[in-house]
Write a protein that holds these residues in place. Structure first.
Motif, short mmCIF file in Angstrom:
data_model
loop_
_atom_site.label_atom_id
_atom_site.label_comp_id
_atom_site.label_asym_id
_atom_site.label_seq_id
_atom_site.Cartn_x
_atom_site.Cartn_y
_atom_site.Cartn_z
N SER A 1 0.83 -1.21 0.00
CA SER A 1 0.00 0.00 0.00
C SER A 1 0.86 1.26 0.00
N GLY A 2 1.91 1.25 0.83
CA GLY A 2 2.81 2.39 0.86
C GLY A 2 3.56 2.58 -0.44
N LEU A 3 4.01 1.48 -1.04
CA LEU A 3 4.72 1.56 -2.31
C LEU A 3 3.81 2.10 -3.42
N ASP A 4 2.54 1.70 -3.38
CA ASP A 4 1.59 2.20 -4.39
C ASP A 4 1.47 3.72 -4.35
N THR A 5 1.53 4.28 -3.15
CA THR A 5 1.35 5.73 -3.04
C THR A 5 2.55 6.52 -3.55
N VAL A 6 3.75 5.94 -3.47
CA VAL A 6 4.95 6.69 -3.86
C VAL A 6 5.50 6.29 -5.22
N ALA A 7 4.97 5.25 -5.83
CA ALA A 7 5.49 4.79 -7.12
C ALA A 7 5.46 5.90 -8.18
N PRO A 8 4.34 6.65 -8.32
CA PRO A 8 4.37 7.76 -9.29
C PRO A 8 5.43 8.81 -8.97
N THR A 9 5.61 9.09 -7.68
CA THR A 9 6.63 10.07 -7.28
C THR A 9 8.03 9.57 -7.62
N ALA A 10 8.27 8.29 -7.37
CA ALA A 10 9.58 7.73 -7.69
C ALA A 10 9.86 7.82 -9.18
N ALA A 11 8.85 7.52 -10.00
CA ALA A 11 9.02 7.62 -11.46
C ALA A 11 9.26 9.07 -11.87
N LEU A 12 8.53 9.99 -11.25
CA LEU A 12 8.72 11.41 -11.54
C LEU A 12 10.15 11.84 -11.23
N LEU A 13 10.63 11.47 -10.05
CA LEU A 13 11.97 11.87 -9.66
C LEU A 13 13.03 11.28 -10.58
N LEU A 14 12.81 10.06 -11.02
CA LEU A 14 13.76 9.43 -11.94
C LEU A 14 13.94 10.28 -13.20
N PHE A 15 12.83 10.65 -13.83
CA PHE A 15 12.94 11.40 -15.09
C PHE A 15 13.30 12.86 -14.85
N ALA A 16 12.93 13.42 -13.70
CA ALA A 16 13.34 14.79 -13.39
C ALA A 16 14.85 14.86 -13.20
N VAL A 17 15.41 13.88 -12.49
CA VAL A 17 16.87 13.86 -12.29
C VAL A 17 17.58 13.65 -13.63
N LEU B 1 15.35 5.54 -1.92
CA LEU B 1 14.96 6.20 -0.67
C LEU B 1 13.49 6.60 -0.69
N VAL B 2 13.00 7.02 -1.84
CA VAL B 2 11.57 7.37 -1.95
C VAL B 2 10.71 6.14 -1.73
N ALA C 1 11.55 3.52 -0.01
CA ALA C 1 11.67 3.18 1.41
C ALA C 1 10.77 4.09 2.25
N ALA C 2 10.71 5.39 1.88
CA ALA C 2 9.83 6.32 2.60
C ALA C 2 8.37 5.90 2.43
N GLY C 3 8.02 5.34 1.26
CA GLY C 3 6.67 4.85 1.05
C GLY C 3 6.34 3.69 1.98
N ILE C 4 7.31 2.82 2.20
CA ILE C 4 7.11 1.71 3.15
C ILE C 4 6.87 2.27 4.55
N PHE C 5 7.65 3.28 4.92
CA PHE C 5 7.51 3.92 6.24
C PHE C 5 6.10 4.46 6.45
N THR D 1 10.08 12.03 4.72
CA THR D 1 9.04 11.65 3.76
C THR D 1 8.90 12.66 2.63
N SER D 2 9.75 13.68 2.59
CA SER D 2 9.75 14.64 1.49
C SER D 2 10.61 14.07 0.37
N ALA D 3 9.98 13.61 -0.69
CA ALA D 3 10.72 12.95 -1.78
C ALA D 3 11.79 13.84 -2.42
N PRO D 4 11.48 15.12 -2.74
CA PRO D 4 12.51 15.94 -3.37
C PRO D 4 13.76 16.14 -2.50
N LEU D 5 13.61 16.01 -1.18
CA LEU D 5 14.77 16.19 -0.29
C LEU D 5 15.88 15.21 -0.64
#
Length: 432
Positions: free
Chosen positions: A52-68, A292-293, A295-299, A386-390
């Motif tokens: 459940s936690g991974l589902d919430t952050v998966a889009p953010t993780a993908a976003l950060l990948l392509f933003a970086v 890390l993002v 892992a934060a989703g798991i948290f 839990t701040s992904a951009p950090l």
């Protein structure tokens, strides 16, 4: 009550392990909630909570990948060299001007609402200067996070306030109008903090190094040559268009960054082999951030689904006596600081803030005040795990979470309380 105690103990254990460097942030952010869930007797549901936690952050993780990947390519293409050149000329080699310029640029760029973009642009412009002079990059990181939390965390098009407005069914204009005053005053406080930090850096840097750098600036030797090639113009137009589309919310952020990266790759890199080499180079920055993002989703998934987050919020609300009902907005603003620091924005705005707003309604307090009070916690949220951009920012400045938080919280906490005071002073929140 047991879940609340366990939740607070989990947060405290995480902070202790990270700041004392007993565990890495990646390890601690997963192990502490897993241990807490087992102690709470939730072991049978642990797998579902993690997913459940991974589902919430998966889009953010993908976003950060392509933003970086995108901004990494732009840095290699030297898109931001003209910005750096202007800043270096204006600073005249003075650390105070450099640090104040960091804050001003961060505040301005934060208007686009995207943390990753803000950090990438600020680091592109200033990090080379900090490294050349031997200035502490944690100063840059602290100012960037405070600026992002103040501007992006407050504006209706920023991710945090948007959640509050939608969760409480508010009018964006009514919410934001009264927040402009405290937001501007807090921005001034951040610039004042930057001036103080700049003075500290000026006295810390070796005088010979500083004088040598000033001579290099005066002669133009330290100013990067910024040749305007056709590729640079295309990159500039593409990046500007990306920022406009981000603000207009034409499509999902991850879609915009994916398309922009593909276009930038075709424009700047000619052969397939060279394109693959660039992706490999930038993956060294992108992959740790994604880990890390996730892992934060798991948290947050475990803490939320195990009921610890709600129990912590209920315990905090129980502290307020019924006779203090008029203080609910102030209490919300103060409570937003620790909860914002540890919680994801989704869990906070959709789980905690509606409970606070419902409590406030019993005392005739409008939900707008609760949303404004909740936004004040975004400065500390931008410094929390839990701040992904950090995690992108920490990768850029090459700093550990514990070292960053030891430095940044010394300034972020006072500025956050100043934000509370400014909100009271301007009537954004009331205690009448």
């Amino acid at each position: 009550m047991m879940l609340a105690v366990l939740g607070f103990a989990t947060l405290g254990s995480f902070m202790l392990l990270v700041m004392r460097k007993h565990l890495s942030a990646f390890t601690a952010i997963m192990l502490t909630p897993i241990a807490a869930a087992l102690l709470a007797g939730k072991g049978a549901k642990l797998g579902d909570m993690i997913v459940s936690g991974l589902d919430t952050v998966a889009p953010t993780a993908a976003l950060l990948l392509f933003a970086v990947l995108y901004f990494g390519l732009m840095m290699e293409a030297k898109l931001f060299d003209p910005v750096s050149a202007v800043i270096i000329r204006a600073s005249k080699g003075d650390p105070v001007r450099i640090v104040v310029g960091t804050a001003v640029l961060a505040l301005f760029v934060s208007l686009d609402g995207d943390g990753t973009t803000t950090y990438m642009i600020v680091c592109s412009a200033f990090l080379p200067i900090y490294r050349r002079l031997g200035m502490n990059p944690l100063v840059l990181a602290a100012l960037a996070t405070m600026a992002l939390g103040t501007i992006s965390g407050t504006t209706p098009w920023g991710g945090a306030a948007t959640r509050g407005i939608s969760a409480l069914h508010l009018d964006a204009g009514e919410y934001f109008t009264r927040m402009i005053g405290p937001m501007v005053l807090t921005s001034v406080a951040i610039i004042a903090t930057a001036y103080w930090l700049g003075l500290r850096e000026r006295h810390r840097i070796d005088p010979d190094t500083l004088n040598a750098y000033r001579l290099e600036v005066a002669s133009g030797e330290a100013i990067p040559a910024a040749r305007a090639t056709w590729r640079m113009w295309v990159n500039a137009v593409l990046t500007l268009a990306l920022m406009v589309l981000l603000i207009l919310e034409v499509a999902d952020l991850v879609v915009l960054f994916m398309v922009a990266f593909v276009i930038a790759l075709l424009v700047n890199i000619r052969t397939i082999d060279e394109q693959q080499e660039l992706i490999k180079r930038q993956a060294a920055n992108a992959v740790p951030v994604m880990m890390l993002v996730l892992a934060a989703g798991i948290f947050t998934g475990i803490m939320t689904d195990a009921g610890m987050i709600k129990a912590m919020a209920d315990a905090a609300l129980a502290v307020v006596p019924d006779t203090w009902g008029n203080l609910v907005p102030l209490f919300t603003a103060v409570l937003a600081l620790p909860l914002g620091f540890f919680m994801s924005n989704d869990a906070y705005w959709f789980g905690v803030v509606p409970v606070l707003a419902e409590s406030a309604s019993h005392y005739g307090i409008h939900a707008n005040e609760i949303a404004r009070a909740g936004a004040i916690g975004q400065i500390l949220h931008s410094m929390g795990p839990t701040s992904a951009p950090l995690w992108v920012l920490l990768g850029l400045v090459k700093a550990e979470l514990g070292d960053f938080q030891k430095h940044a919280l010394r300034w972020g906490i006072p500025v956050s309380f100043a934000y509370v005071a400014f909100a009271l002073l301007t009537g954004a929140i009331t205690i009448a």
